[in-house]
Design an enzyme around this catalytic site. Structure first.
Site, PDB file in Angstrom:
ATOM      1  CB  SER A 169      72.342  60.414  44.500  1.00  0.00           C
ATOM      2  OG  SER A 169      72.322  59.172  45.203  1.00  0.00           O
ATOM      3  CB  ALA A 208      78.475  59.143  37.623  1.00  0.00           C
ATOM      4  CE  LYS A 264      66.387  51.932  46.090  1.00  0.00           C
ATOM      5  NZ  LYS A 264      65.878  50.864  45.211  1.00  0.00           N
ATOM      6  CD  GLN A 282      86.530  46.594  41.933  1.00  0.00           C
ATOM      7  OE1 GLN A 282      87.060  45.872  41.097  1.00  0.00           O
ATOM      8  NE2 GLN A 282      86.215  46.155  43.132  1.00  0.00           N
ATOM      9  CD  GLU A 284      88.371  48.571  32.242  1.00  0.00           C
ATOM     10  OE1 GLU A 284      87.219  48.642  31.783  1.00  0.00           O
ATOM     11  OE2 GLU A 284      88.681  48.979  33.371  1.00  0.00           O
ATOM     12  CG  ASP A 287      63.684  51.436  42.502  1.00  0.00           C
ATOM     13  OD1 ASP A 287      63.023  50.404  42.705  1.00  0.00           O
ATOM     14  OD2 ASP A 287      64.646  51.769  43.211  1.00  0.00           O
ATOM     15  CG  HIS A 312      82.053  41.978  35.966  1.00  0.00           C
ATOM     16  ND1 HIS A 312      83.185  41.234  36.188  1.00  0.00           N
ATOM     17  CD2 HIS A 312      82.481  43.228  35.682  1.00  0.00           C
ATOM     18  CE1 HIS A 312      84.248  41.996  36.061  1.00  0.00           C
ATOM     19  NE2 HIS A 312      83.852  43.215  35.745  1.00  0.00           N
ATOM     20  NE  ARG A 322      83.098  44.279  31.795  1.00  0.00           N
ATOM     21  CZ  ARG A 322      82.793  45.353  32.498  1.00  0.00           C
ATOM     22  NH1 ARG A 322      81.520  45.693  32.644  1.00  0.00           N
ATOM     23  NH2 ARG A 322      83.722  46.096  33.053  1.00  0.00           N
ATOM     24  CG  HIS A 340      78.676  44.316  36.167  1.00  0.00           C
ATOM     25  ND1 HIS A 340      79.051  44.722  37.435  1.00  0.00           N
ATOM     26  CD2 HIS A 340      79.373  45.106  35.305  1.00  0.00           C
ATOM     27  CE1 HIS A 340      79.934  45.705  37.340  1.00  0.00           C
ATOM     28  NE2 HIS A 340      80.137  45.973  36.056  1.00  0.00           N
ATOM     29  CD  GLU A 371      73.181  49.775  35.266  1.00  0.00           C
ATOM     30  OE1 GLU A 371      73.044  48.536  35.238  1.00  0.00           O
ATOM     31  OE2 GLU A 371      73.845  50.364  36.157  1.00  0.00           O
TER      32      GLU A 371
END
Length: 531
Positions: free
Chosen positions: A13, A15, A35, A47, A118, A219, A240, A286, A347, A371
């Site tokens: 649940s 984005a 979950k 963020q 960034e 999962d 990160h 990163r 991260h 992801e």
């Protein structure tokens, strides 16, 4: 209990899951499983923002090139172009749904979206809602999801395993539904669906230190693997560089945007160190920044380094980073006057379930977005703020693919109910908590920012023993959410370790002292594991 039937079952649940559900709900019966609470996801804690080409001085080609450079030769160029080209369209879609992105006044007296920059980006192209973009996106999508009559929301429902025709004795591997634990009622439910979408996020909770919430236990990757789907590039775990280091803070993320707005990384004596590692300094990708911090911490034997943005005006800091400012102030750190103690933490999972441009996996009817998926966008390293963009674009791609063939796909047959007649309640829950801690600690020690074959082999021996122990435990006792997460966590740990052992080079996020250079073969290949 009879099974619950839907056109599309969305597992997750964030984005990706909610935007997909909303794109489908006018034309299909959709169930969304969460979950825990509906909004609890990695998205909620994001963020920085969402990268998209919106400025006249920027270009699609520039965004593509920046992404390819960050991906260290492993991005799929066609996927990168697909995602980047749909950036503005997806931002507009979110604006239409009321996401309150930060705006600035235009020269003509109007307003336009504020863009920040960034690491890895050559232009300002990151759309944001102050320093709590994920919160703004997630809460807006949640409101629309709960209000839509075509979406059924099931909170505190944890998927045990997918049900496929092959598991039921058929020849086709097609997905038919899933067994799901209602963790509040402690009952297992059977969900039937024409299509199942994994949108369950990443796996960074497999590490001791992480910026992710507790639910990020891989999962979707584990259940797809058990169902027969291939996974790819699991060795590429993004650490990160800057998570808050404080005894009373649980890995609170200090956004990339702090460095984008001039934040400097310093040692305890106030001296900068990033220019010694990369000419881009604090705006290097990163993986470069995380390894530099890791190197300095080990070289000096210190617990953290410092991120200083106090040279910026106090009002600028408070308006651009209100969440970070408030949280640090609660802990006695005034970031308008003091540097922030920071450490790297796991991260983002760049690899995952292998998918095509329609978000389809190897298993007919099974999709993966966000992801949990390996789309080819990130390659060996994710560029900042490309992840939420990927969620939105591939949710759109999956929705279009599902709707195109929805009416041609018959309803799945009735499915057998979950059988727990041969199991009992556990009387030794300590096994679960102990194994959970052991996995996360050896993954941090042996499969972290800097690796060696020796460390990886140590980790592999431990994970093989634990996998056997957990399988035996799972076979004897009734399932709980903690047990399901542990069962998934050990699978993900093994996939990361085996993938890392196969890559005999240092590329992107995978850095090994045994193979510090790039492998000679050209072009470099993906690490694909087959169940």
């Amino acid at each position: 209990m009879s099974s619950l039937a839907y056109d599309v079952l969305v597992i997750g649940s964030g984005a990706a899951g909610l935007s997909l559900a909303l794109r489908l709900a006018d034309h299909a019966r959709v169930a969304v499983l969460s979950k825990t609470a509906l909004t609890e996801s990695n998205t909620l804690y994001a963020q920085g923002g969402i990268s998209a080409v919106l400025d006249e001085g920027d270009s699609i080609e520039s965004h593509i090139q920046d992404t390819l450079v960050a991906g260290a030769g492993l991005c799929d160029p066609e996927t990168v172009r697909l995602v980047v080209s749909h950036g503005k369209e997806c931002i507009d879609w979110l604006v239409e749904r009321g996401v309150p992105f930060t705006e600035v006044e235009s020269e003509n007296g109007g307003h336009h979206l504020h863009l920040t920059r960034e690491g890895g980006h050559t232009h300002r192209r990151v759309v944001h809602a102050a320093d709590a973009t994920g919160l703004a996106v997630e809460t807006s999508l949640e409101q629309h999801t709960r209000a839509h009559p075509g979406i059924a929301v099931f909170e505190y429902h944890n998927v045990i395993d997918l049900i496929t025709a092959k598991k039921l004795g058929g020849r086709e591997p097609r997905v038919l539904g899933a067994y799901v634990l209602d963790s509040q009622a402690q009952k297992v439910k059977t969900f039937r669906a024409r299509h199942v979408v994994l949108a369950s996020g990443g796996a960074s909770k497999v590490y001791l230190y992480t910026s992710n919430p507790d639910i990020a236990t891989g999962d979707g990757i584990a259940i797809a693997w058990r169902a027969g789907a291939r996974v790819a590039n699991m060795e590429f775990i993004q650490f990160h560089p800057t998570c808050l280091f404080h005894p009373h803070a649980r890995s609170f993320l200090i956004s990339e945007a702090v460095r984008g707005e001039g934040g400097r990384l310093l040692l305890a004596d106030g001296s900068p160190f990033m220019p010694r590692f990369d000419p881009r300094g604090e705006l290097a990708p990163r993986d470069v920044v995380a390894r530099a911090i890791d190197h300095e911490m080990k070289r000096l034997g210190v617990d953290c380094v410092f991120l200083d943005v106090s040279h910026q005006p106090a009002e600028f800091i408070k308006s651009h980073f209100p969440t970070i400012y408030a949280r640090c102030l609660e802990l006695g750190i005034d970031i308008t006057r003091q540097p922030i103690p920071v450490v790297p933490a796991a991260h983002y999972t760049c690899g995952g379930v292998l998918t095509d441009h329609g978000a389809r996996t190897d298993i007919p009817g099974l999709y993966a977005v966000g992801e949990v998926a390996c789309t080819g966008l990130h390659g060996a390293n994710r560029m900042a703020s490309n992840s939420l963009l990927e969620c939105l674009v591939f949710a759109k791609q999956a929705a279009e693919d599902i709707l195109q063939g929805l009416q041609d796909q018959p309803n799945p047959p009735e499915l057998p109910e979950w059988d727990e007649s041969q199991v009992t309640d556990s009387d030794e829950e300590v096994v679960v908590s102990h194994n959970w801690d052991e996995i996360r600690r050896f993954m941090w020690d042996y499969v972290g920012i800097v690796r060696t074959d020796k460390r990886l082999q140590r980790a592999l021996r431990r994970v093989e023993l634990l996998k056997q122990e957990i399988a035996e435990y799972y076979g004897n006792f009734r399932v709980t959410s903690d047990l399901l997460e542990l069962r998934n966590l050990v699978i993900v740990a093994e996939l990361i370790i085996r993938s890392a052992l196969l890559r005999k080079e240092s590329r992107g996020l995978h850095f090994t002292l045994d193979y510090p250079g790039l492998e000679e073969r050209k072009p470099p290949g993906n690490t694909i594991l087959v169940p």
